[in-house]
Write a protein that holds these residues in place. Structure first.
Motif, PDB file in Angstrom:
ATOM      1  N   GLY A 185       2.805  -4.064   4.264  1.00  0.00           N
ATOM      2  CA  GLY A 185       2.325  -2.780   4.792  1.00  0.00           C
ATOM      3  C   GLY A 185       0.806  -2.698   4.843  1.00  0.00           C
ATOM      4  N   PHE A 186       0.149  -3.796   4.666  1.00  0.00           N
ATOM      5  CA  PHE A 186      -1.313  -3.900   4.723  1.00  0.00           C
ATOM      6  C   PHE A 186      -1.647  -5.310   5.197  1.00  0.00           C
ATOM      7  CE2 PHE A 186      -5.474  -5.015   3.125  1.00  0.00           C
ATOM      8  CZ  PHE A 186      -6.221  -3.869   3.326  1.00  0.00           C
ATOM      9  N   ARG A 204       2.518   5.985  -2.956  1.00  0.00           N
ATOM     10  CA  ARG A 204       3.573   6.843  -3.547  1.00  0.00           C
ATOM     11  C   ARG A 204       3.367   6.987  -5.059  1.00  0.00           C
ATOM     12  NH1 ARG A 204       6.278   4.690   0.900  1.00  0.00           N
ATOM     13  NH2 ARG A 204       6.709   2.733  -0.166  1.00  0.00           N
ATOM     14  N   ASP A 257       9.506  10.952   4.434  1.00  0.00           N
ATOM     15  CA  ASP A 257       9.126  10.447   5.763  1.00  0.00           C
ATOM     16  C   ASP A 257      10.241   9.615   6.397  1.00  0.00           C
ATOM     17  OD1 ASP A 257       8.775   8.320   3.993  1.00  0.00           O
ATOM     18  OD2 ASP A 257       6.872   7.653   4.857  1.00  0.00           O
ATOM     19  N   MET A 292       0.786  11.043   5.222  1.00  0.00           N
ATOM     20  CA  MET A 292       2.103  10.399   5.127  1.00  0.00           C
ATOM     21  C   MET A 292       3.218  11.338   5.594  1.00  0.00           C
ATOM     22  SD  MET A 292       1.363   8.376   1.604  1.00  0.00           S
ATOM     23  CE  MET A 292       2.870   7.471   1.357  1.00  0.00           C
ATOM     24  N   GLN A 349      -8.855  -2.806   8.589  1.00  0.00           N
ATOM     25  CA  GLN A 349      -8.256  -3.261   7.319  1.00  0.00           C
ATOM     26  C   GLN A 349      -8.158  -4.781   7.302  1.00  0.00           C
ATOM     27  OE1 GLN A 349      -4.556  -1.201   6.384  1.00  0.00           O
ATOM     28  NE2 GLN A 349      -5.410   0.763   7.016  1.00  0.00           N
ATOM     29  N   GLN A 369       1.435   9.696   9.789  1.00  0.00           N
ATOM     30  CA  GLN A 369       0.159   9.119  10.238  1.00  0.00           C
ATOM     31  C   GLN A 369      -0.385   8.146   9.205  1.00  0.00           C
ATOM     32  OE1 GLN A 369      -2.300  12.580  10.714  1.00  0.00           O
ATOM     33  NE2 GLN A 369      -1.224  13.256  12.561  1.00  0.00           N
ATOM     34  N   LEU A 370      -1.244   7.250   9.660  1.00  0.00           N
ATOM     35  CA  LEU A 370      -1.878   6.321   8.730  1.00  0.00           C
ATOM     36  C   LEU A 370      -2.897   7.055   7.866  1.00  0.00           C
ATOM     37  CD1 LEU A 370      -2.556   3.064  10.822  1.00  0.00           C
ATOM     38  CD2 LEU A 370      -0.589   3.643   9.386  1.00  0.00           C
ATOM     39  N   VAL A 371      -2.985   6.617   6.627  1.00  0.00           N
ATOM     40  CA  VAL A 371      -3.988   7.118   5.677  1.00  0.00           C
ATOM     41  C   VAL A 371      -5.324   6.455   6.063  1.00  0.00           C
ATOM     42  CG1 VAL A 371      -4.573   6.994   3.205  1.00  0.00           C
ATOM     43  CG2 VAL A 371      -2.211   7.440   3.911  1.00  0.00           C
ATOM     44  N   THR A 381       0.835  -1.210   0.000  1.00  0.00           N
ATOM     45  CA  THR A 381       0.000   0.000   0.000  1.00  0.00           C
ATOM     46  C   THR A 381       0.870   1.261   0.000  1.00  0.00           C
ATOM     47  OG1 THR A 381      -0.336  -0.532   2.333  1.00  0.00           O
ATOM     48  CG2 THR A 381      -2.229  -0.787   0.882  1.00  0.00           C
ATOM     49  N   GLY A 382       2.047   1.195   0.657  1.00  0.00           N
ATOM     50  CA  GLY A 382       2.955   2.346   0.638  1.00  0.00           C
ATOM     51  C   GLY A 382       3.373   2.663  -0.802  1.00  0.00           C
ATOM     52  N   ARG A 425       5.702   7.430  13.020  1.00  0.00           N
ATOM     53  CA  ARG A 425       5.324   6.198  12.302  1.00  0.00           C
ATOM     54  C   ARG A 425       5.408   4.990  13.225  1.00  0.00           C
ATOM     55  NH1 ARG A 425       9.371   6.606   7.608  1.00  0.00           N
ATOM     56  NH2 ARG A 425       8.595   4.578   6.963  1.00  0.00           N
TER      57      ARG A 425
HETATM   58  P1  AMP Z   1       5.248   2.200   3.983  1.00  0.00           P
HETATM   59  O1  AMP Z   1       5.843   2.369   2.643  1.00  0.00           O
HETATM   60  O2  AMP Z   1       4.529   0.882   4.139  1.00  0.00           O
HETATM   61  O3  AMP Z   1       6.216   2.465   5.089  1.00  0.00           O
HETATM   62  O4  AMP Z   1       4.103   3.311   4.124  1.00  0.00           O
HETATM   63  C1  AMP Z   1       4.413   4.692   4.064  1.00  0.00           C
HETATM   64  C2  AMP Z   1       3.223   5.492   4.581  1.00  0.00           C
HETATM   65  O5  AMP Z   1       2.079   5.244   3.759  1.00  0.00           O
HETATM   66  C3  AMP Z   1       2.773   5.151   5.992  1.00  0.00           C
HETATM   67  O6  AMP Z   1       3.521   5.852   6.987  1.00  0.00           O
HETATM   68  C4  AMP Z   1       1.306   5.577   5.955  1.00  0.00           C
HETATM   69  O7  AMP Z   1       1.187   6.988   6.045  1.00  0.00           O
HETATM   70  C5  AMP Z   1       0.899   5.190   4.549  1.00  0.00           C
HETATM   71  N1  AMP Z   1       0.367   3.797   4.482  1.00  0.00           N
HETATM   72  C6  AMP Z   1       0.928   2.741   3.847  1.00  0.00           C
HETATM   73  N2  AMP Z   1       0.182   1.644   3.993  1.00  0.00           N
HETATM   74  C7  AMP Z   1      -0.892   2.006   4.761  1.00  0.00           C
HETATM   75  C8  AMP Z   1      -2.017   1.312   5.288  1.00  0.00           C
HETATM   76  N3  AMP Z   1      -2.185   0.004   5.061  1.00  0.00           N
HETATM   77  N4  AMP Z   1      -2.897   2.021   6.034  1.00  0.00           N
HETATM   78  C9  AMP Z   1      -2.741   3.335   6.264  1.00  0.00           C
HETATM   79  N5  AMP Z   1      -1.696   4.049   5.824  1.00  0.00           N
HETATM   80  C10 AMP Z   1      -0.769   3.386   5.068  1.00  0.00           C
END
Ligand code: AMP
Length: 192
Positions: free
Chosen positions: A86-87, A37, A136, A54, A93, A58-60, A32-33, A146
């Motif tokens: 990441g999900f 992006r 981030d 992001m 979820q 914070q979480l989306v 999901t990240g 985070r």
């Molecule tokens: P990551 O690349 O997995 O470290 O995600 C980077 C950022 O994307 C996180 O700090 C969140 O802000 C957002 N994000 C990624 N995956 C999720 C998710 N499953 N739920 C909510 N926010 C997410």
């Protein structure tokens, strides 16, 4: 179909290990990240909304990421299996994912949870920030936010899958190859 969740806090190596795992097992990588992006780099409405969260670490919102995963599952009908990276990151979820996979009659086979000390996480994230271009990653305050989101909202996702006896803790420190072998050992016990 073999579906697995690679779980762990930011900086635990999910992205690095996912790349190696999808190539060994022929799974479709759903991060999901990465999807968020991609939306940001294409300056979509969804990307703009997500970026505000992001940037603060914070979480989306759940509905945004659940919608993205639902579309990605529909777009890959022939996949051998999915590697979720990441999900899910919240209980909501996880419940939504279980429902979507139930429709496909292909539940999560296992959640592999990478275990890494907090000190090591911060060290790795700051180092990644020097080259990743991810805003981030290069700010210790955002990194700590985070990790707090992980503790407050995401850690419970492991409890959810523990109820179904699906969680395996894997030591996430050592060389990339050592960690990869530990993950493969667990998958090989279960795959196919
Ligand atoms: P990551 O690349 O997995 O470290 O995600 C980077 C950022 O994307 C996180 O700090 C969140 O802000 C957002 N994000 C990624 N995956 C999720 C998710 N499953 N739920 C909510 N926010 C997410």
């Amino acid at each position: 179909m073999f579906n697995l969740i690679l779980f762990g806090p930011p900086g635990s190596g999910k992205g690095t290990q996912s790349e190696k795992l999808i190539s060994r097992y022929g799974l479709k990588h759903l991060s999901t990240g990465d999807l968020l992006r991609h939306e940001i780099s294409h300056q979509t409405e969804l990307g703009r909304e997500a970026q505000n969260f992001m940037d603060k670490g914070q979480l989306v919102p759940d509905e945004v990421v659940i919608g993205m995963i639902s579309s990605a599952l529909d777009e890959n009908p022939g996949a051998k299996g999915f590697l979720f990276d990441g999900f899910p990151r919240t209980q909501e979820q996880a419940i939504a994912l279980d429902k979507l996979l139930k429709l496909k009659k292909a539940p999560i086979a296992v959640m592999l949870a990478l275990d890494v000390s907090e000190e090591e996480l911060i060290k790795r994230l700051l180092k990644r920030g020097e080259t990743s271009g991810r805003s981030d990653d290069d700010n210790e305050q955002v990194i700590r936010a985070r990790i707090n989101e992980y503790r407050n909202k995401t850690a419970v996702v492991a409890d959810h899958y523990k109820k179904f006896d699906k969680v395996v803790m894997v030591k996430g420190e050592g060389t990339i190859e050592e960690i990869f072998e530990r993950l493969c050992n667990e998958i090989d016990k279960r795959d196919k």
